[in-house]
Design a protein around this motif. Structure first.
Motif, mmCIF file in Angstrom:
data_model
loop_
_atom_site.group_PDB
_atom_site.id
_atom_site.type_symbol
_atom_site.label_atom_id
_atom_site.label_comp_id
_atom_site.label_asym_id
_atom_site.label_seq_id
_atom_site.Cartn_x
_atom_site.Cartn_y
_atom_site.Cartn_z
ATOM 1 N N GLN A 3 -3.105 0.176 -3.745
ATOM 2 C CA GLN A 3 -2.963 -1.026 -3.196
ATOM 3 C C GLN A 3 -2.605 -2.232 -4.216
ATOM 4 O O GLN A 3 -3.839 -1.956 -5.116
ATOM 5 C CB GLN A 3 -4.123 -1.502 -2.587
ATOM 6 N N GLU A 52 2.515 -5.908 3.819
ATOM 7 C CA GLU A 52 1.674 -6.071 4.572
ATOM 8 C C GLU A 52 1.871 -7.514 4.073
ATOM 9 O O GLU A 52 1.142 -7.864 3.108
ATOM 10 C CB GLU A 52 0.629 -5.847 4.679
ATOM 11 N N GLY A 109 -9.345 1.092 -1.460
ATOM 12 C CA GLY A 109 -8.342 0.402 -1.702
ATOM 13 C C GLY A 109 -6.860 1.173 -2.656
ATOM 14 O O GLY A 109 -6.959 0.439 -3.648
ATOM 15 N N GLU A 116 -14.501 -7.736 9.252
ATOM 16 C CA GLU A 116 -13.706 -6.299 9.600
ATOM 17 C C GLU A 116 -14.883 -5.919 10.270
ATOM 18 O O GLU A 116 -15.638 -6.363 10.554
ATOM 19 C CB GLU A 116 -14.240 -6.394 8.593
ATOM 20 N N LYS A 124 0.865 -0.965 0.144
ATOM 21 C CA LYS A 124 0.420 0.499 0.180
ATOM 22 C C LYS A 124 0.683 1.480 -0.069
ATOM 23 O O LYS A 124 2.165 1.500 0.699
ATOM 24 C CB LYS A 124 -0.979 -0.205 1.465
ATOM 25 N N ASN A 167 -5.947 -2.340 11.609
ATOM 26 C CA ASN A 167 -5.476 -2.040 10.140
ATOM 27 C C ASN A 167 -5.292 -1.087 10.075
ATOM 28 O O ASN A 167 -4.020 -0.550 9.456
ATOM 29 C CB ASN A 167 -7.185 -2.795 9.681
ATOM 30 N N GLU A 168 -6.035 0.251 10.233
ATOM 31 C CA GLU A 168 -6.121 1.538 9.977
ATOM 32 C C GLU A 168 -6.930 2.331 11.108
ATOM 33 O O GLU A 168 -8.053 2.196 11.499
ATOM 34 C CB GLU A 168 -6.069 1.762 8.629
HETATM 35 P P1 ADP Z 1 -8.644 2.267 2.668
HETATM 36 O O1 ADP Z 1 -9.994 1.883 2.777
HETATM 37 O O2 ADP Z 1 -7.618 2.983 3.179
HETATM 38 O O3 ADP Z 1 -8.730 1.925 0.860
HETATM 39 P P2 ADP Z 1 -7.606 -0.443 3.641
HETATM 40 O O4 ADP Z 1 -6.059 -0.576 4.921
HETATM 41 O O5 ADP Z 1 -8.401 -0.389 5.064
HETATM 42 O O6 ADP Z 1 -7.528 0.690 3.325
HETATM 43 O O7 ADP Z 1 -7.963 -1.638 3.164
HETATM 44 C C1 ADP Z 1 -8.791 -1.485 1.932
HETATM 45 C C2 ADP Z 1 -9.624 -3.324 2.866
HETATM 46 O O8 ADP Z 1 -8.349 -3.839 2.231
HETATM 47 C C3 ADP Z 1 -10.039 -3.363 3.565
HETATM 48 O O9 ADP Z 1 -11.078 -3.139 4.301
HETATM 49 C C4 ADP Z 1 -9.945 -5.831 3.455
HETATM 50 O O10 ADP Z 1 -10.685 -5.911 3.372
HETATM 51 C C5 ADP Z 1 -8.949 -5.736 2.794
HETATM 52 N N1 ADP Z 1 -7.035 -5.280 3.344
HETATM 53 C C6 ADP Z 1 -6.535 -4.275 3.768
HETATM 54 N N2 ADP Z 1 -5.096 -4.958 4.196
HETATM 55 C C7 ADP Z 1 -5.177 -5.815 3.919
HETATM 56 C C8 ADP Z 1 -4.334 -7.070 4.376
HETATM 57 N N3 ADP Z 1 -3.444 -7.302 4.753
HETATM 58 N N4 ADP Z 1 -4.883 -8.298 4.905
HETATM 59 C C9 ADP Z 1 -5.952 -8.659 4.101
HETATM 60 N N5 ADP Z 1 -7.282 -7.549 3.608
HETATM 61 C C10 ADP Z 1 -7.388 -6.614 3.954
#
Ligand code: ADP
Ligand code: MG
Length: 354
Positions: free
Chosen positions: A141, A167, A138, A175, A130, A251-252
């Motif tokens: 990513q 990651e 997303g 989630e 990411k 996660n974040e």
């Molecule tokens: P953003 O919401 O800022 O785009 P996220 O890190 O929340 O970024 O990623 C979006 C979605 O992608 C997450 O809600 C999850 O469903 C999936 N995801 C992200 N990172 C992972 C991970 N390390 N393992 C599995 N699924 C992930």
């Protein structure tokens, strides 16, 4: 997001000035005045500063120089922004609050990338790389499962001007997210935990209460509080988590009201937007009790039928007043309430699959 915050503030009797580059932005419709300027414009920020008593933001990618200039009237401070703008700083903060993250490697230089690629050759697995900054829904990513895919990423997508985190991609059970608000006096309060279902990495549905064991629920709330304390939170923090068999992995973070908290508009005694305004105005936080089970459905640009109030019927349709309905753009949401959680889930499915 800004519009929903402004509506809450309006109901409480405040006047609103909004700074946004797009004339007649959704928030302008409920504001007393709009300053049309870029988010990087320090002079415009100073004008905002001179017109307001309290300043907040609706997204985390506010220019840090601008945030610094606003700091005297920005109760949330610029440090919270600085950390949540950058996945590397964010993950370090989460760990310093004794909470778990997925295994990750920070990639801040070509050397880091080279070392990671070498190590990955001996231990290939599913990973997601990411961009450390600027990603949402997303975007930014890259999921890959082989050394060859990583090589292709390095050749075709890697930008040496950016930093990244690599990651481990984990298989989680669910989630969830916890939204926590803190006011200037140090009071902290969490909203009921939401269970979040994503489609194409965009939030599709939130189900509240989350269907998780009490032990997980307690761990999730405790984790959110712990992180909020570490940040000396003023304002709102959304904590996104993965649920494993017996624990939560963070996660974040988002330093603002969150899409997964939109259910609070109709299902809680106080919405996340009102609570946020209370937090930054140093009012006592109010009652965040869940009054009804709820399923929140996001309405995206391509979901024409969900924007039709007659079709949505008795369910609570919220439209944000965005002018252009682009594919995957969040145009609004629907809160489905009911006597029981099963009823909400069935009714929401009926709306989605007519
Ligand atoms: P953003 O919401 O800022 O785009 P996220 O890190 O929340 O970024 O990623 C979006 C979605 O992608 C997450 O809600 C999850 O469903 C999936 N995801 C992200 N990172 C992972 C991970 N390390 N393992 C599995 N699924 C992930
Ligand atoms: Mg996310």
């Amino acid at each position: 997001m800004g519009r929903m915050m402004a509506i809450a503030a309006r109901e409480m009797g405040y006047n609103i000035v909004v700074l946004d580059p797009t004339p007649n932005c959704p928030c302008a419709a409920v504001a007393d005045k709009q300053i049309v300027a870029s988010f990087e414009d320090v002079d415009a920020a100073k004008e905002l500063l001179s017109l307001c008593d309290v300043i907040t933001y609706e997204f985390e990618n506010v220019n840090l120089a601008v945030a610094k200039a606003l700091e005297p009237k920005l109760p949330q401070g610029s440090e919270l922004l600085k950390i949540t703008q950058n996945r590397i700083l964010e993950k370090a903060l989460i760990r310093s609050a004794d909470q778990r993250t997925v295994n990750y490697t920070a990639i801040e230089s070509q050397q880091n990338l080279h070392d990671f690629a070498k190590d990955y050759q001996t231990n290939p697995r599913k990973i997601v790389i990411k961009t450390a900054q600027g990603g949402y829904d997303g975007k930014g990513q890259f999921v890959m499962e082989s050394a060859q895919a990583l090589e292709e990423f390095i050749k075709q997508q890697y930008n040496e001007g950016l930093t990244y985190v690599a990651e481990d991609f984990i298989s989680f059970e669910k989630e969830i997210s916890v939204i926590v608000c803190g006011n200037i006096s140090g009071e902290l309060s969490t909203f009921p935990v939401a269970e979040n279902i994503h489609k194409n990495q965009i939030l599709h549905k939130s189900i509240v209460p989350a269907r998780i064991a009490d032990s997980i629920l307690q761990k999730a709330e405790a984790a959110a509080i712990q992180i909020a304390r570490k940040l000396q939170l003023v304002g709102t923090l959304a904590v996104e988590m993965f649920v494993t068999t017996d624990n939560v992995i963070i996660n974040e973070l988002a330093p603002r009201p969150h899409n997964s908290g939109h259910y609070t508009l109709d299902a809680c005694a106080t919405s996340q937007f009102e609570q946020h305004i209370r937090a930054i105005c140093n009012l006592p936080l109010s009652d965040n009790r869940l009054l009804s089970p709820c399923v929140m459905i996001n309405v995206l640009g391509q979901d024409d039928y969900l924007m039709n109030p007659n079709y949505v019927g008795k369910h609570k349709l919220h439209l944000y007043g965005k002018k252009e309905a682009k594919h995957d753009r969040k145009m609004g949401h629907i809160n489905v309430l009911g006597e029981t959680q099963d009823e909400c889930i069935i009714e929401a499915d009926k709306l989605l699959e007519p």
